[in-house]
Write an enzyme that holds these catalytic residues in place. Structure first.
Site, PDB file in Angstrom:
ATOM      1  N   GLU A   9       0.795  -1.225   0.000  1.00  0.00           N
ATOM      2  CA  GLU A   9       0.000   0.000   0.000  1.00  0.00           C
ATOM      3  C   GLU A   9       0.832   1.281   0.000  1.00  0.00           C
ATOM      4  O   GLU A   9       0.423   2.284  -0.560  1.00  0.00           O
ATOM      5  CB  GLU A   9      -0.946   0.003   1.208  1.00  0.00           C
ATOM      6  CG  GLU A   9      -2.025  -1.069   1.103  1.00  0.00           C
ATOM      7  CD  GLU A   9      -2.869  -1.130   2.359  1.00  0.00           C
ATOM      8  OE1 GLU A   9      -3.481  -0.111   2.704  1.00  0.00           O
ATOM      9  OE2 GLU A   9      -2.932  -2.195   2.984  1.00  0.00           O
ATOM     10  N   ASP A  82      -2.464  -4.658   3.668  1.00  0.00           N
ATOM     11  CA  ASP A  82      -2.514  -4.892   5.112  1.00  0.00           C
ATOM     12  C   ASP A  82      -3.367  -6.110   5.485  1.00  0.00           C
ATOM     13  O   ASP A  82      -4.311  -6.459   4.770  1.00  0.00           O
ATOM     14  CB  ASP A  82      -3.073  -3.653   5.826  1.00  0.00           C
ATOM     15  CG  ASP A  82      -2.080  -2.502   5.832  1.00  0.00           C
ATOM     16  OD1 ASP A  82      -0.892  -2.759   5.602  1.00  0.00           O
ATOM     17  OD2 ASP A  82      -2.498  -1.356   6.055  1.00  0.00           O
ATOM     18  N   ASP A  84      -5.996  -7.065   7.098  1.00  0.00           N
ATOM     19  CA  ASP A  84      -7.324  -6.884   7.695  1.00  0.00           C
ATOM     20  C   ASP A  84      -8.347  -6.817   6.568  1.00  0.00           C
ATOM     21  O   ASP A  84      -8.021  -7.024   5.395  1.00  0.00           O
ATOM     22  CB  ASP A  84      -7.360  -5.631   8.569  1.00  0.00           C
ATOM     23  CG  ASP A  84      -6.923  -4.365   7.819  1.00  0.00           C
ATOM     24  OD1 ASP A  84      -6.850  -4.395   6.572  1.00  0.00           O
ATOM     25  OD2 ASP A  84      -6.644  -3.349   8.481  1.00  0.00           O
ATOM     26  N   GLU A  86      -9.968  -4.332   5.188  1.00  0.00           N
ATOM     27  CA  GLU A  86      -9.734  -3.317   4.171  1.00  0.00           C
ATOM     28  C   GLU A  86      -8.565  -3.707   3.273  1.00  0.00           C
ATOM     29  O   GLU A  86      -8.603  -3.485   2.056  1.00  0.00           O
ATOM     30  CB  GLU A  86      -9.481  -1.956   4.822  1.00  0.00           C
ATOM     31  CG  GLU A  86      -9.436  -0.832   3.820  1.00  0.00           C
ATOM     32  CD  GLU A  86      -9.884   0.499   4.396  1.00  0.00           C
ATOM     33  OE1 GLU A  86      -9.887   1.467   3.634  1.00  0.00           O
ATOM     34  OE2 GLU A  86     -10.214   0.557   5.584  1.00  0.00           O
ATOM     35  N   TYR A 299       1.439  -4.964  13.308  1.00  0.00           N
ATOM     36  CA  TYR A 299       0.321  -4.218  12.718  1.00  0.00           C
ATOM     37  C   TYR A 299      -0.535  -3.585  13.807  1.00  0.00           C
ATOM     38  O   TYR A 299      -0.867  -4.221  14.804  1.00  0.00           O
ATOM     39  CB  TYR A 299      -0.521  -5.146  11.839  1.00  0.00           C
ATOM     40  CG  TYR A 299      -1.502  -4.414  10.979  1.00  0.00           C
ATOM     41  CD1 TYR A 299      -1.081  -3.396  10.126  1.00  0.00           C
ATOM     42  CD2 TYR A 299      -2.859  -4.737  11.002  1.00  0.00           C
ATOM     43  CE1 TYR A 299      -1.975  -2.715   9.330  1.00  0.00           C
ATOM     44  CE2 TYR A 299      -3.765  -4.066  10.199  1.00  0.00           C
ATOM     45  CZ  TYR A 299      -3.323  -3.054   9.372  1.00  0.00           C
ATOM     46  OH  TYR A 299      -4.213  -2.388   8.578  1.00  0.00           O
ATOM     47  N   ARG A 301      -3.639  -2.157  13.714  1.00  0.00           N
ATOM     48  CA  ARG A 301      -5.115  -2.216  13.724  1.00  0.00           C
ATOM     49  C   ARG A 301      -5.514  -3.644  14.071  1.00  0.00           C
ATOM     50  O   ARG A 301      -5.606  -4.507  13.193  1.00  0.00           O
ATOM     51  CB  ARG A 301      -5.684  -1.782  12.372  1.00  0.00           C
ATOM     52  CG  ARG A 301      -5.435  -0.308  12.080  1.00  0.00           C
ATOM     53  CD  ARG A 301      -6.116   0.168  10.812  1.00  0.00           C
ATOM     54  NE  ARG A 301      -5.825   1.577  10.582  1.00  0.00           N
ATOM     55  CZ  ARG A 301      -4.813   2.039   9.868  1.00  0.00           C
ATOM     56  NH1 ARG A 301      -3.961   1.175   9.315  1.00  0.00           N
ATOM     57  NH2 ARG A 301      -4.617   3.323   9.706  1.00  0.00           N
ATOM     58  N   HIS A 345      -4.657 -11.375  13.748  1.00  0.00           N
ATOM     59  CA  HIS A 345      -3.224 -11.256  13.951  1.00  0.00           C
ATOM     60  C   HIS A 345      -2.951 -10.970  15.412  1.00  0.00           C
ATOM     61  O   HIS A 345      -3.837 -11.071  16.251  1.00  0.00           O
ATOM     62  CB  HIS A 345      -2.628 -10.167  13.059  1.00  0.00           C
ATOM     63  CG  HIS A 345      -3.605  -9.089  12.688  1.00  0.00           C
ATOM     64  ND1 HIS A 345      -4.021  -8.132  13.573  1.00  0.00           N
ATOM     65  CD2 HIS A 345      -4.268  -8.856  11.530  1.00  0.00           C
ATOM     66  CE1 HIS A 345      -4.895  -7.331  12.974  1.00  0.00           C
ATOM     67  NE2 HIS A 345      -5.063  -7.743  11.745  1.00  0.00           N
TER      68      HIS A 345
END
Length: 692
Positions: A9, A82, A84, A86, A299, A301, A345
């Site tokens: 990203e 990432d 997740d 999104e 990570y 989030r 995670h």
């Protein structure tokens, strides 16, 4: 050209990962999403199973063209957004744009950007998880249906530029409901009778507990206090019971997104948005001299407190070496998984315990260092032994009056040697231990002090407290907390007063309209059920169209009623009580993007505006002419300055008082301390007793 193309990203992440993978891999950045719903229209076909219409995001054409060219030349494309929902959706959109088979092993995920983690992740590529994609797609469509239907209605009935959203509307409701509680609160009087006692040369404090033979006695009036004082015989108190216990205290678990935002607010004074921005930098990688760019944390989030066995072992070895074997956790406690935790995670932790904060200080900015230190200490403390406290409780009797004194001291600090979790409600004071007392001992009264108190209303929400509440109510996801708080402030629905949220007039108007016509949007339980529905999509238990359809049928009915029955609301300008110095017309208060300001009522013929100033009733001590007013710095920090600025440059971060120092007649200010406020002189060493 490299054999393999990897798409992440951000450019910072791409640079780090390419160095780890070697010459056969080319790593490029998509700069986030490349496709999304169009901004100019709904982009969701409600007549055709809510089919979304995705387009290339404006400005992303050149990026997408570069990625397509690279993809055609590569033997294989890996999508490494990432880990997740999104990130999975970004990978899916990229696969669609680059003609990558989503059922092939094209998706790579990693929880930390370190050499070992990256290389291991490329050994286990997988297909794109469409359940994750659908969960994110459902959230996006839900928010679009709400925002693009209610917002135009608000523009028409109230004013342009307004918006409504599922999570942001509930957040505003919480703030407004709390303000109503505060306004409706009726204080109740109560009293305490504190005592100071002597045992030889040792003195200690205690509090009135009860009348002998009764449960704890509540004192509501001064008459109650006088009746207790009359029951005391003399200055002697007898020790009638001594209770000694050993209390154990567990360390806090490692950070998840919400707890990181809360603790950074308490200890570092960071806003949620700032916390996530700096955490992103630490995750994507920091240049560490000869070592190159390294991701320093996992990570950020996440709603899982799970820790990998490798990280646990590394932490255990570090603790043993630095603190000794007795500081090791006796057994690895099984961390409780939250009811709605994705557990995709790990918790937020340093990628290596061996990188202690001080060893990295030269490579980090001040804010990066402070946040990394917080994450490192919290994680390491979570792997350390319990703290052991010696506690002592003593009951003292004089006639029919019972006092109780308590004390504690740290017997073994355990994790507290490194880190103690902060609190919104109170700050732990220093340990206090009582003298060596035993049953039958006599102690003497040094002082008895009755104090009047009044019950306090519930506190307004700080950012930390609001994030905690949203999490407890299971509203939103780790990735939504910071943007939600940012949005409700930018829209002018709430404002921060002394770091606490207060609703604005505009916020209350919008809230009442949505509550009347779209009650489900503001219903906490309904919103939590919607979040559970999204979790069920992710788990493959239900199709996303079912969740959207179930919501939209009732929503559409409410929308039709609102379009017919919602009345227009005129937000009248409030007179400011002074005239425009340019044209003589009255000045009025207006609501702008950054809060209220004063403007001429003769707009647009006269465009005079000026900020609202709040005088505090103190004459400037420097020029003796101007008045001291409240001001705000660029970072929204409150300070005090003279109305004659720039002619007079007096400023103070502490609030000046309208009285002089009794010792030297210097300026007195209110100094904010961790445990309260203290009046101090700016010219000498005069100080007054600290107020809580």
């Amino acid at each position: 050209m490299a054999d393999f193309l990897v798409i992440v990203e951000s450019p910072a992440k791409a640079k780090t990962i390419e160095r780890y993978l070697g010459n056969k891999y080319k790593v490029k950045a998509s700069m986030g999403h490349v496709r999304d719903l169009p901004r100019s229209q709904m982009g969701v076909n409600v007549e055709d199973n809510f089919e979304p219409k995705y387009i290339t995001i404006r400005g992303k054409g050149p990026v997408l063209k570069e990625l397509k060219t690279a993809a055609k030349k590569a033997k294989k494309v890996y999508l490494a957004a990432d880990p997740d929902r999104e990130g999975e959706a970004i990978a899916w959109h990229l696969a669609h744009s680059l003609d990558v088979d989503i059922t092939s092993d094209c998706r790579v995920v990693f929880n930390e950007i370190t050499k070992d983690a990256i290389k291991e992740s490329f050994k286990h590529p997988r297909p794109i998880n469409m359940d994750l994609v659908d969960a994110q797609q459902a959230r996006r469509i839900l928010d679009r249906l709400v925002g693009y239907n209610i917002s135009p209605l608000l523009w028409k009935k109230v004013k342009k530029g307004l918006s409504a959203g599922r999570v942001q509307s509930v957040a505003v409701r919480l703030i407004i409901d709390r303000e109503k509680e505060i306004k409706a609160f009726i204080p109740e009087e109560y009293w305490t009778i504190d005592g100071e006692f002597l045992k030889g040369k040792d003195h200690f404090s205690g509090v009135f507990h009860s009348i002998v033979g009764q449960e704890k006695t509540v004192l509501t009036t001064e008459q109650d206090v006088q009746s207790i004082l009359k029951l005391m015989d003399d200055n002697k108190f007898k020790v009638i019971s001594v209770t000694k216990k050993e209390r154990r205290r567990n360390p806090a678990p490692p950070f998840i997104t919400s707890s990181l935002q809360q603790e950074a607010a308490r200890k570092l004074n960071f806003r949620a948005k700032k916390t996530m921005m700096i955490a992103q930098q630490l995750y994507e990688g920091i240049e560490l001299g000869k070592e190159g760019t390294v991701g320093l944390i996992t990570y950020m989030r996440t709603d899982s407190t799970r820790i990998s066995e490798v990280a646990q072992n590394e932490a255990a070895n570090y603790i043993k070496a630095e603190y000794g074997e007795n500081y090791l956790k006796e057994e690895q406690r099984k961390e409780k998984k939250q009811a709605n935790a994705q557990d995709a995670h790990e918790a937020i932790r340093p990628t290596s315990t061996l990188r202690d904060p001080n060893s990295l200080k030269a490579f980090l900015s001040r804010d990066q260092f402070r946040l990394y230190k917080l994450i490192w200490e919290r994680f390491l403390a979570s792997q350390m032994a319990q703290a052991i406290m010696d506690t002592m409780s003593v009951d003292l009797q004089n006639g029919k009056v019972m006092y109780r004194a308590t004390g504690s001291k740290i017997k073994f600090p355990g994790f507290m040697k490194l880190y103690v979790e902060g609190s919104d409600d109170q700050i732990d004071g220093p340990d206090k231990m009582l003298p060596d007392l035993k049953e039958g001992d006599e102690v003497f009264k040094k002082d008895i002090e009755p104090k009047q108190h009044f019950t306090q209303p519930p506190p307004r929400y700080t950012e930390a407290r609001l994030v905690k509440t949203l999490e407890e109510l299971r509203i939103g996801r780790p990735s939504t907390y910071a943007p939600t708080l940012d949005t409700i402030q930018k829209r002018g629905y709430v404002a921060l007063d002394n770091k606490r949220f207060v609703p604005t007039e505009l916020g209350e108007i919008i809230h009442e309209l949505i509550l009347e016509f779209f009650p489900d949007i503001l219903d906490v339980e309904f919103t939590a059920k919607m979040e559970q529905g999204l979790d069920n999509i992710e788990d493959g238990k239900v199709r996303w169209v079912q969740i959207i359809d179930g919501f939209y049928r009732d929503f559409e009915t409410h929308l039709k009623i609102a379009e017919k029955e919602m009345e227009s609301v005129e937000i009248k300008d409030e007179p400011a009580g002074e005239d425009c110095e340019l044209c003589g017309n009255p000045m009025v208060f207006k609501m702008g993007r950054y809060g209220k300001f004063m403007a001429c009522s003769n707009f647009p013929d006269c465009r005079n505006t000026k900020p609202i100033v709040k005088e505090i009733g103190v004459t400037c001590p420097t020029c003796k002419e101007g008045q001291i007013i409240e001001r705000k710095s660029k970072k929204k920090r409150l300070f005090y300055g003279c109305t004659r600025y720039p002619a007079c440059e007096f400023i103070s971060w502490d609030k000046p008082l309208p009285r002089f120092c009794p010792k030297c007649e210097g300026l007195l200010v209110e100094k904010k301390l961790k445990k309260g406020v203290q009046v101090q002189c700016t010219a000498c060493d005069y100080k007054e007793e600290q107020q809580s």
